[in-house]
Design an enzyme around this catalytic site. Structure first.
Site, PDB file in Angstrom:
ATOM      1  N   ASP A  72       0.804  -1.223   0.000  1.00  0.00           N
ATOM      2  CA  ASP A  72       0.000   0.000   0.000  1.00  0.00           C
ATOM      3  C   ASP A  72       0.833   1.266   0.000  1.00  0.00           C
ATOM      4  OD1 ASP A  72       0.766  -0.551   2.621  1.00  0.00           O
ATOM      5  OD2 ASP A  72      -1.184  -0.058   3.504  1.00  0.00           O
ATOM      6  N   GLY A 160      -0.581  -7.940  14.716  1.00  0.00           N
ATOM      7  CA  GLY A 160      -0.658  -7.698  13.287  1.00  0.00           C
ATOM      8  C   GLY A 160      -2.071  -7.675  12.759  1.00  0.00           C
ATOM      9  N   SER A 162      -4.224  -4.950  13.260  1.00  0.00           N
ATOM     10  CA  SER A 162      -4.633  -3.553  13.080  1.00  0.00           C
ATOM     11  C   SER A 162      -5.443  -2.990  14.238  1.00  0.00           C
ATOM     12  CB  SER A 162      -5.407  -3.377  11.764  1.00  0.00           C
ATOM     13  OG  SER A 162      -4.582  -3.670  10.675  1.00  0.00           O
ATOM     14  N   GLU A 196      -2.134   8.595  11.875  1.00  0.00           N
ATOM     15  CA  GLU A 196      -1.040   7.686  12.210  1.00  0.00           C
ATOM     16  C   GLU A 196       0.270   8.138  11.586  1.00  0.00           C
ATOM     17  OE1 GLU A 196      -0.300   2.924  12.779  1.00  0.00           O
ATOM     18  OE2 GLU A 196      -2.297   3.735  12.444  1.00  0.00           O
ATOM     19  N   ASP A 208      -4.947  -0.731   6.206  1.00  0.00           N
ATOM     20  CA  ASP A 208      -5.564  -1.084   7.477  1.00  0.00           C
ATOM     21  C   ASP A 208      -6.796  -0.223   7.754  1.00  0.00           C
ATOM     22  OD1 ASP A 208      -3.481  -2.835   7.736  1.00  0.00           O
ATOM     23  OD2 ASP A 208      -2.478  -1.754   9.357  1.00  0.00           O
TER      24      ASP A 208
END
Length: 422
Positions: A72, A160, A162, A196, A208
């Site tokens: 991504d 892992g 999210s 983030e 995510d």
């Protein structure tokens, strides 16, 4: 077609540090807990923390990424689905420009922050995630004021899956409704990513947050991270006599703060040298020629190979699912793990052990999921082999001296939503 470039992870591996600061989810069971009971507990928790009734309760899920890992940030393709495990945010607006943030899962009392004083800073504990969302919204010119928020979560942290995105999207959903912003799920995901990246200081991509905001029950999300085009793809493994097991290794390796940023930078260097805007623009059929141009930089070469082949694997999985060939995606999952292990170098001994053991015990395929360096792996298994695969992985961890893993079946659930409180 392409050389394997096999390597084991090197000493610059790191855990993504930010999610460990998010409120630890209790992960009570494989379903994420009884939703009505959790809403009632969230309302009661809000009342105890803030002394009033909340205006509402909003939920946002964690996610499993079926295929399309670490693409991504290069504008690539991914295919996540939402878990039943969610972060709940009970919230109300307040008129004084203050955020008062409380978590049932984190020690200590409420964190109080003035909106006008919010400044980006790496770290900052769990409250940086909801505070970062408010900051991102205000930076975008949106009329967001203060809020009281009480958070609880069943999304396991450090796995892992999210947990940080679930917290961000739950907060964004609450503020969107409280202040009548009318934002789309895609816009909420972008603002959560901005929080983030720009406030918490983690250089994550958009996958995510899009999964948490946009997924639907019973489907995986085919996501083009370049333009956020997406569509739901039916993903009902039970109808094919299968289960998708999540294996939370319950470990997170902290080996240095720069590994994700280093890998992102290597992908950008590769794109510049190849004369493309992003690695998404390198066609699979042109990969060998591209790798020849990078022969003098083996690290960039490996990173490029992972991104290009992983985009191809997403396309393969979608084609197989839409053709009803769900069992056939297993080898594609395993190939994805090999690429993450050898070319992107984000695996670790525990994740590799899950994949090797699950496949040997009867899984059709397995791979790590999420950022890597710990966290979780997934295994696609026939119903009849599920217990044997879980037992084999648990026994292998014990023999290796690793902490016992947490194993549960994953079913695609709904994305972010407001929940009824009566």
């Amino acid at each position: 077609m392409n050389e394997s470039g096999a390597r084991r992870p090197t000493a610059d591996r790191t855990a993504r540090s930010a999610p460990s600061a998010a409120p630890p989810g209790d992960g009570a069971d494989e379903t994420g807990g009884d939703e009505r009971a959790r809403v009632a507990a969230g309302v009661a928790g809000f009342r105890a923390a803030h002394g009033t009734e909340p205006a509402g309760v909003w939920a946002a899920p964690g996610r499993v990424n079926l295929i399309g890992e670490h693409t991504d940030t290069s504008g690539g393709l991914a295919m996540p689905f939402a878990l039943p495990h969610t972060t709940l945010a009970a919230a109300s607006a307040r008129p004084d420009g203050m955020l008062r943030l409380h978590s049932a899962n984190a020690p200590g009392g409420a964190v109080e922050l003035a909106l006008d004083a919010l400044r980006p800073a790496a770290g900052g504990g769990w409250a940086a995630y909801p505070a970062g969302v408010a900051w991102a919204m205000r930076e975008a010119g949106l009329p967001v004021g203060g809020a009281d928020v009480h958070v609880t979560s069943t999304v396991p942290t450090g796995a892992g899956l999210s947990s940080s995105a679930a917290l961000e999207v739950a907060t964004a959903s609450a503020l969107n409704d409280l202040y009548g912003l009318g934002l789309t799920a895609e816009r909420l995901a972008r603002l959560a990513q901005r929080a983030e990246n720009g406030f918490v200081g983690v250089p994550c991509g958009i996958m995510d947050q899009m999964a948490s905001a946009c997924c639907t029950t019973g489907h995986a999300l085919y996501l083009d991270t370049r333009d956020l085009a997406h569509r739901a793809v039916p993903f009902d493994v039970a109808a094919h006599g299968l289960r998708l097991l999540v294996v939370d290794t319950r470990v997170q390796h902290e080996l240095g703060d720069g590994a994700y940023a280093n890998r992102h930078a290597a992908c950008e260097r590769g794109a510049r040298r190849l004369g493309v805007p992003a690695l998404r623009d390198v066609a699979y059929g042109e990969l060998d020629a591209a790798l020849e141009k990078l022969a003098d930089d083996p690290v960039v070469r490996r990173r490029v190979r992972h991104v290009v082949t992983e985009n191809r694997r997403v396309e393969e999985v979608i084609a197989l699912l839409e053709a009803g060939e769900t069992r056939a995606i297993g080898p594609v999952l395993t190939a994805g793990h090999a690429s993450l292990r050898d070319d992107f170098e984000v695996s670790c001994a525990e994740l590799d052990l899950v994949v090797e053991t699950a496949n040997a015990a009867g899984a059709l395929g397995a791979r790590m999921t999420g950022g890597g360096f710990g966290g979780s792996a997934i295994a696609l298994v026939p119903d009849a082999a599920a217990d044997a695969v879980a037992a084999a992985v648990t026994e292998a961890f014990a023999a290796a001296g690793f902490r016992a893993p947490r194993i549960f079946p994953a079913t695609p659930a709904a994305g972010a939503r407001r929940l009824p409180t009566d």
